[in-house]
Enzyme design. Sequence first.
Site, PDB file in Angstrom:
ATOM      1  N   GLU A   1       3.474   1.733  -1.358  1.00  0.00           N
ATOM      2  CA  GLU A   1       4.059   2.061  -2.832  1.00  0.00           C
ATOM      3  C   GLU A   1       2.937   2.791  -3.559  1.00  0.00           C
ATOM      4  O   GLU A   1       3.257   3.826  -4.217  1.00  0.00           O
ATOM      5  CB  GLU A   1       4.489   0.814  -3.449  1.00  0.00           C
ATOM      6  CG  GLU A   1       5.006   0.736  -4.869  1.00  0.00           C
ATOM      7  CD  GLU A   1       6.267   1.554  -5.104  1.00  0.00           C
ATOM      8  OE1 GLU A   1       6.741   2.145  -4.308  1.00  0.00           O
ATOM      9  OE2 GLU A   1       6.499   1.745  -6.234  1.00  0.00           O
TER      10      GLU A   1
ATOM     11  N   ASP B   1       0.824  -1.206   0.005  1.00  0.00           N
ATOM     12  CA  ASP B   1       0.090  -0.101   0.085  1.00  0.00           C
ATOM     13  C   ASP B   1       0.767   1.095  -0.095  1.00  0.00           C
ATOM     14  O   ASP B   1       0.430   2.393  -0.575  1.00  0.00           O
ATOM     15  CB  ASP B   1      -1.124  -0.042   1.215  1.00  0.00           C
ATOM     16  CG  ASP B   1      -2.120  -1.070   1.086  1.00  0.00           C
ATOM     17  OD1 ASP B   1      -2.293  -1.802  -0.114  1.00  0.00           O
ATOM     18  OD2 ASP B   1      -2.576  -1.241   2.150  1.00  0.00           O
TER      19      ASP B   1
ATOM     20  N   LYS C   1      -8.145   3.304  12.085  1.00  0.00           N
ATOM     21  CA  LYS C   1      -8.483   3.080  10.569  1.00  0.00           C
ATOM     22  C   LYS C   1      -8.351   1.409  10.343  1.00  0.00           C
ATOM     23  O   LYS C   1      -7.194   0.875  10.257  1.00  0.00           O
ATOM     24  CB  LYS C   1      -7.768   3.780   9.667  1.00  0.00           C
ATOM     25  CG  LYS C   1      -8.140   3.801   8.386  1.00  0.00           C
ATOM     26  CD  LYS C   1      -7.454   4.601   7.194  1.00  0.00           C
ATOM     27  CE  LYS C   1      -8.162   4.480   5.793  1.00  0.00           C
ATOM     28  NZ  LYS C   1      -7.687   3.038   5.301  1.00  0.00           N
TER      29      LYS C   1
ATOM     30  N   LYS D   1     -12.936  12.561  12.576  1.00  0.00           N
ATOM     31  CA  LYS D   1     -13.902  13.131  12.075  1.00  0.00           C
ATOM     32  C   LYS D   1     -14.341  14.246  13.048  1.00  0.00           C
ATOM     33  O   LYS D   1     -14.385  14.064  14.101  1.00  0.00           O
ATOM     34  CB  LYS D   1     -15.049  12.013  12.068  1.00  0.00           C
ATOM     35  CG  LYS D   1     -14.804  10.687  11.292  1.00  0.00           C
ATOM     36  CD  LYS D   1     -15.718   9.605  11.396  1.00  0.00           C
ATOM     37  CE  LYS D   1     -15.107   8.209  10.674  1.00  0.00           C
ATOM     38  NZ  LYS D   1     -15.830   7.388  10.833  1.00  0.00           N
TER      39      LYS D   1
ATOM     40  N   ARG E   1     -18.656  -1.444  -0.869  1.00  0.00           N
ATOM     41  CA  ARG E   1     -18.640   0.032  -1.325  1.00  0.00           C
ATOM     42  C   ARG E   1     -18.508   0.049  -2.779  1.00  0.00           C
ATOM     43  O   ARG E   1     -19.149   1.001  -3.572  1.00  0.00           O
ATOM     44  CB  ARG E   1     -17.368   0.685  -0.927  1.00  0.00           C
ATOM     45  CG  ARG E   1     -17.316   2.310  -0.961  1.00  0.00           C
ATOM     46  CD  ARG E   1     -15.975   2.625  -0.629  1.00  0.00           C
ATOM     47  NE  ARG E   1     -14.498   2.347  -1.178  1.00  0.00           N
ATOM     48  CZ  ARG E   1     -13.684   2.803  -1.008  1.00  0.00           C
ATOM     49  NH1 ARG E   1     -13.474   3.884  -0.014  1.00  0.00           N
ATOM     50  NH2 ARG E   1     -12.690   2.568  -1.591  1.00  0.00           N
TER      51      ARG E   1
END
Length: 346
Positions: A38, A36, A128, A305, A149
């Site tokens: 990269e 990820d 996360k 958030k 999604r």
Amino acid sequence: MTEATSEQRQRAQALAALLERYNHEYYVLDAPTVPDAEYDRLFRELQQLEHEFPELWTHFSPTHRIGGAPLPAFDSVTHTVPMLSLSNAFSDLQQDDFASRHAELIAFDERVSKDLAAANVEYATEPKFDGLAVSLLYRDGVLVQAATRGDGASGENVTANIRTVRSVPLKLAVANVPALLEVRGEVLMLKRDFERLNDVQRERGDKTFANPRNAAAGSLRQLDSRITAQRRLSFFAYAIAQVEGADWPATHAGEMDWLAELGFPVVAAALRPVVQGATGLAGYYEGVLAQRAALPFEIDGVVYKVNSRAQQARLGFVSRAPRWAIAHKFPAEEALTRVEAIEEQV
Ligand code: NAD
């Protein structure tokens, strides 16, 4: 204004093509070929070029797209409320002074404070989760639809598979259920379940998975839900997208507490404090980073958030992400076992 050189133009085209390929491998095939970090490096390089030379931007640019196309083998579900991505911030942990170490975080907080004309903005924090986003729709307290999604506008109908995930409530066990509730969260595989799955795969001579994220995505997007049922997936709720027939809490932290009361798995309260300003955010980031290895699930950063939903509404959205939230990514943990070394690809 200067124009991009032909070299810069070619570089932008090569980066866009490469990122498209990586997106397909990651989102559609569940089989990434690069770590990820990269991917994130190349993505940022393209973003930078497009920012500097707006004429390089096209409607097809990977910097403005979400995820990958849903697999045609599943029924498609249109998201009433789009499922967006998150903008990223990184920190340079080699730096000693706060301002250089957390420059991107400070810039995010400054932008939010300026747009809201407020000081010491309150942020809800969360890990996360490194899994895949799903939307769960409840009518009169009963789970009626689950979707991935996909490309943000429409995803795959994975209701039968989600029903096999034990921590997802099939029916809300409270007295006053909302007439309609859409919950967003992450499907993931706990580290211990991932190890077990790969042991079984090895014993059977089957392909092992590169990391828990790919194992979770590959397991949820099975056409045979009996296979999903054997895979021990977990779920954590992190947002509400729609409510009808009940009061919608005024803050994100309030939403999380309500989701817990309704019976959804949410991360422990100690891991989601409400903090103020960039110093509060940085303290949380460094605290969670120190605990990362000890957590039962993989995380690739933390998410902030703006806590007040009224302030979120004032900040709004950009093309692929809310302006009131950001993913603060951790430094790379080279998790891709199949990719030993990354060659310079462009
Ligand atoms: P993202 O992972 O940076 O952030 C958005 C996602 O975060 C959401 O969709 C949700 O699934 C997840 N999330 C986890 N915890 C959350 C929480 N508490 N609140 C809200 N959301 C939460 O963005 P993305 O668009 O899903 O993926 C882009 C990232 O995926 C890249 O930055 C890269 O790291 C990786 N990627 C890697 C490759 C590769 O080839 N290695 C290819 C494509 C993407």
